[in-house]
Design a protein around this motif. Structure first.
Motif, PDB file in Angstrom:
ATOM      1  N   ILE A  43       0.842  -1.202   0.000  1.00 60.72           N
ATOM      2  CA  ILE A  43       0.000   0.000   0.000  1.00 60.72           C
ATOM      3  C   ILE A  43       0.877   1.252   0.000  1.00 60.72           C
ATOM      4  N   ALA A  44       1.920   1.255   0.827  1.00 54.33           N
ATOM      5  CA  ALA A  44       2.804   2.419   0.920  1.00 54.33           C
ATOM      6  C   ALA A  44       3.609   2.623  -0.366  1.00 54.33           C
ATOM      7  N   CYS A  45       3.925   1.554  -1.068  1.00 55.30           N
ATOM      8  CA  CYS A  45       4.603   1.688  -2.367  1.00 55.30           C
ATOM      9  C   CYS A  45       3.676   2.363  -3.377  1.00 55.30           C
ATOM     10  N   GLN A  46       2.386   2.038  -3.302  1.00 56.31           N
ATOM     11  CA  GLN A  46       1.409   2.614  -4.212  1.00 56.31           C
ATOM     12  C   GLN A  46       1.075   4.060  -3.856  1.00 56.31           C
ATOM     13  N   ASP A  47       1.062   4.359  -2.556  1.00 59.65           N
ATOM     14  CA  ASP A  47       0.694   5.698  -2.085  1.00 59.65           C
ATOM     15  C   ASP A  47       1.566   6.078  -0.885  1.00 59.65           C
ATOM     16  N   PRO A  48       2.757   6.619  -1.140  1.00 61.83           N
ATOM     17  CA  PRO A  48       3.683   6.955  -0.057  1.00 61.83           C
ATOM     18  C   PRO A  48       3.127   7.957   0.966  1.00 61.83           C
ATOM     19  N   THR A 105      20.044  -3.404  20.298  1.00 63.30           N
ATOM     20  CA  THR A 105      19.163  -3.562  21.458  1.00 63.30           C
ATOM     21  C   THR A 105      17.830  -2.843  21.296  1.00 63.30           C
ATOM     22  N   ILE A 106      17.789  -1.818  20.470  1.00 59.93           N
ATOM     23  CA  ILE A 106      16.546  -1.073  20.271  1.00 59.93           C
ATOM     24  C   ILE A 106      15.997  -1.420  18.896  1.00 59.93           C
ATOM     25  N   ARG A 107      14.816  -2.020  18.882  1.00 56.41           N
ATOM     26  CA  ARG A 107      14.228  -2.413  17.602  1.00 56.41           C
ATOM     27  C   ARG A 107      13.566  -1.202  16.939  1.00 56.41           C
ATOM     28  N   PRO A 108      13.459  -1.222  15.619  1.00 57.98           N
ATOM     29  CA  PRO A 108      12.810  -0.111  14.919  1.00 57.98           C
ATOM     30  C   PRO A 108      11.300  -0.134  15.125  1.00 57.98           C
ATOM     31  N   THR A 109      10.681   1.004  14.919  1.00 59.33           N
ATOM     32  CA  THR A 109       9.228   1.095  15.009  1.00 59.33           C
ATOM     33  C   THR A 109       8.600   0.485  13.760  1.00 59.33           C
ATOM     34  N   GLU A 115       8.943   2.108   6.136  1.00 56.16           N
ATOM     35  CA  GLU A 115       9.670   3.110   5.339  1.00 56.16           C
ATOM     36  C   GLU A 115      10.933   2.522   4.720  1.00 56.16           C
ATOM     37  N   ILE A 116      11.665   1.744   5.486  1.00 53.07           N
ATOM     38  CA  ILE A 116      12.909   1.155   4.962  1.00 53.07           C
ATOM     39  C   ILE A 116      12.606   0.193   3.820  1.00 53.07           C
ATOM     40  N   LEU A 120      13.670   0.459  -0.144  1.00 46.80           N
ATOM     41  CA  LEU A 120      14.380  -0.596  -0.861  1.00 46.80           C
ATOM     42  C   LEU A 120      13.705  -0.930  -2.175  1.00 46.80           C
ATOM     43  N   LEU A 121      12.382  -0.859  -2.193  1.00 49.41           N
ATOM     44  CA  LEU A 121      11.616  -1.281  -3.364  1.00 49.41           C
ATOM     45  C   LEU A 121      11.399  -0.163  -4.382  1.00 49.41           C
ATOM     46  N   SER A 122      11.691   1.050  -3.983  1.00 48.59           N
ATOM     47  CA  SER A 122      11.445   2.191  -4.887  1.00 48.59           C
ATOM     48  C   SER A 122      12.564   2.381  -5.884  1.00 48.59           C
TER      49      SER A 122
END
Length: 122
Positions: A43-48, A105-109, A115-116, A120-122
């Motif tokens: 969905i985010a690739c289609q509509d950032p 130790t701190i995971r991403p949200t 977003e990452i 990568l796909l864009s």
């Protein structure tokens, strides 16, 4: 209803590439959050623009497609990320999430992961 073959090819291409990267990072296909995250990335690739309002736009859209709630979507994605972060290949995670990874130790949200992958796909 007419199916646009270019849209279908694009969807398959993005799903294939997303799946490849997610598996490399340690995401597990059997988790609901895996499927929700993959759909959110599509969905985010289609509509950032949805990335600017993940909780109000993106999660509800994913929830509608899977006949669940936006809260369940958010929680399942968070759980899938936690599993990948603790059990995944640390070198691969560090490569993909280099700006966020730090000492691991701190995971991403949820939003950062989406977003990452979109980047990568864009």
């Amino acid at each position: 209803m007419e199916v646009n073959m270019d849209d279908e090819r694009s969807r398959i291409n993005i799903y294939t590439r997303t799946t490849y990267h997610m598996v490399k990072c340690g995401f597990r296909a059997r988790q609901k959050g895996y499927r929700y995250l993959r759909e959110a990335i599509w969905i985010a690739c289609q509509d950032p623009e949805v990335l600017s309002s993940v909780t109000k736009c993106l999660y509800p859209e994913v929830a509608k497609r899977f006949d669940t709630t936006d809260k369940q979507v958010e929680r399942a994605i968070r759980s899938a990320i936690e599993t990948a972060w603790t059990d995944g290949e640390q070198g691969t995670l560090q490569y993909f999430f280099k700006d966020i990874y730090g000492d691991g130790t701190i995971r991403p949200t949820n939003t950062e992961v989406i977003e990452i992958f979109v980047g990568l796909l864009s």
